[in-house]
Write an enzyme that holds these catalytic residues in place. Structure first.
Site, PDB file in Angstrom:
ATOM      1  N   GLU A 213     -47.788  23.752 -38.987  1.00  0.00           N
ATOM      2  CA  GLU A 213     -46.662  24.476 -38.409  1.00  0.00           C
ATOM      3  C   GLU A 213     -46.222  25.418 -39.036  1.00  0.00           C
ATOM      4  OE1 GLU A 213     -43.909  21.058 -38.017  1.00  0.00           O
ATOM      5  OE2 GLU A 213     -45.064  20.566 -36.302  1.00  0.00           O
ATOM      6  N   GLU A 333     -49.884  17.326 -31.812  1.00  0.00           N
ATOM      7  CA  GLU A 333     -48.883  16.517 -32.364  1.00  0.00           C
ATOM      8  C   GLU A 333     -47.759  16.241 -31.093  1.00  0.00           C
ATOM      9  OE1 GLU A 333     -46.402  16.954 -35.809  1.00  0.00           O
ATOM     10  OE2 GLU A 333     -47.910  17.700 -36.879  1.00  0.00           O
TER      11      GLU A 333
END
Ligand SMILES: *[C@@H]1O[C@H](CO)[C@@H](O)[C@H](O)[C@H]1NC(C)=O
Ligand SMILES: *[C@@H]1O[C@H](CO)[C@@H](O)[C@H](O)[C@H]1NC(C)=O
Ligand SMILES: *[C@@H]1O[C@H](CO)[C@@H](O)[C@H](O)[C@H]1NC(C)=O
Length: 428
Positions: A213, A333
């Site tokens: 991320e 995810e």
């Protein structure tokens, strides 16, 4: 212990049994070390290819595997998790291949590695291979958990070479880039002490992911993050030409695609230094990564709002994969927090199913939606590793069924795939 009984009855038989026993033990060892054969995952346009056929991912996240493999008392959790995943027909697990400067640190200080922790990662890879599960290994965290970019910045300060106290100097400080490259080199060329295979030559590894991320809020133009990805991606490919590479993005659109900003979950992500299309176009990046967290990204969403968001967000990225990028789009995810207002476990079934259906439809149409990975699975007794997204998948039969059905219908799309074989025969 047939061999033991033989030993008691007749000396000669006993001797033969003993030999047999030794042989069996060796056989046991061999089956542990000589893993089932496995090819590298490749890519053809928007599709992952395994053994010459399109491959769609039903997978999960267990970030904690290496960490838990360090100590003997927690090590069995790794096998339990991988075995259970394989039993559900899951083929890919995403996990952290880093701990920087914290407890059970793989990297103790810049360029200094704890071989004991590296052996834990060796174990995770060997164990995954044993169960026919491939791994996406993430290489550093944008967040502080397990070290992350702020730990690198701290190291640079401690060594008196830090340029800026900003945690984003991870991306632009030349000394810190050097630290990270040293780590990349160490991990890519690591020789697994159990299998004897260098990581860069090991097909158990589905892909490398540069960072979990990444965000670089200090440069909303996106230039800083773009430059870092370009440099690191080239560096990885210089050392390892076998594996696919992805960035680890959440999927937010940025300044180079103003027309797409309205698909972002809010205006606040328009200027955090990420730029999904631009970042994903980099030639060394083989596939894109997108995360799906409406409950984190939208203020107080009802389940209905979340489902609407899922459709819009995923369709938009699948379209990007097909039309602009010609690369697979992996939803690496997704999850639903149990802290949501009015949360009920059945909401997770609904949420997961919506995502599974979109992936299945995309796969059936040969489009770029290449798979989705649940955040996150644990085994029992791991509460301290749970966030409010974790589940023990075998604790809820409806969820378990939903996941295995997805495994089976994706596997069935592989042309000529023999569902009467191996794990699929029991499962599907
Ligand atoms: C790659 O994709 C193209 C077009 O989609 C197809 O014609 C070709 O057969 C594929 N190659 C492999 C090895 O799957
Ligand atoms: C960098 O991150 C660390 C850990 O999250 C935090 O304590 C520190 O204040 C941050 N530094 C700056 C300059 O924001
Ligand atoms: C998808 O690809 C497979 C294998 O190449 C082919 O048989 C099938 O017709 C394609 N389906 C669509 C909807 O294009």
């Amino acid at each position: 212990m047939v061999a033991g009984n033989g030993l008691l009855l007749y000396p000669i038989l006993g001797f033969a049994s003993c030999v047999a026993f030794i042989y069996l033990s060796l056989g046991d060892l061999r089956s542990q070390f000589q893993q089932p054969s496995m090819g590298f995952v490749e890519r053809n346009g928007t599709q992952f290819i395994v053994d010459g056929k399109a491959f769609y991912v039903n997978g999960w996240n267990s970030y904690w595997l290496m960490y838990q493999a360090v100590e003997e008392f927690s090590r069995p959790r790794v096998r339990t998790m991988l075995r259970a995943g394989a039993k559900m027909g899951l083929t890919v697990c995403r996990t952290w291949a880093f701990t920087d400067g914290t407890h059970h640190a793989l990297q103790i200080s810049p360029g200094q590695f704890d071989n004991h922790v590296f052996k834990a990662l060796d174990r995770v890879i060997a164990e995954a291979r044993r169960h026919g599960v491939r791994l996406i290994l993430s290489l550093v965290n944008n967040l502080q958990s397990m070290g992350g970019k702020s730990q690198y910045v701290k190291w640079a300060w401690e060594e008196g070479v830090g340029l800026s106290s900003s945690n984003d100097s991870f991306f632009f400080d030349p000394s810190i880039r050097k630290y990270f490259k040293n780590y990349l080199k160490a991990i890519l060329t690591r020789k697994n002490t159990i299998t004897g295979i260098e990581y860069r030559d090991d097909p158990t590894i589905f892909a490398w992911e540069l960072m979990n991320e990444p965000r670089c809020t200090s440069d909303p133009s996106g230039d800083t993050l773009q430059d870092w990805i370009e440099e690191m991606a080239k560096f990885v490919k210089l050392i390892d030409k076998n594996h696919l590479l992805t960035v680890g993005l959440e999927g937010f659109y940025g300044p180079t695609t103003p027309g797409k900003l309205s698909s972002n979950p809010g205006e606040w992500v328009n200027s955090i230094g990420c730029d999904f299309i631009r970042n994903s176009k980099i030639p060394e990046i083989d596939f894109t990564s997108v995360h799906v967290y409406p409950d984190l990204w939208i203020a107080e969403p009802e389940l209905e709002d979340q489902l609407k968001f899922i459709h819009k967000w995923m369709s938009s990225h699948i379209r990007d994969g097909d039309r602009e990028l010609n690369k697979p789009v992996l939803f690496a995810e997704f999850g639903l927090s149990n802290e949501n207002k009015n949360f009920q476990p059945s909401h997770r079934d609904t949420f997961y199913k919506a995502i599974f259906d979109i992936i299945y439809k995309s796969a059936k149409e040969n489009r770029s939606g290449a798979g989705a990975m649940i955040w996150q699975f644990m085994v029992g007794g791991m509460d301290e590793f749970n966030d409010d997204y974790g589940i023990v998948p075998w604790e809820r039969p409806s969820m378990y069924r939903l996941i295995t059905e997805q495994s089976c219908r994706l596997a069935a799309l592989r042309q000529g795939h023999d569902q009467s074989k191996g794990r699929w025969r029991e499962l599907c």
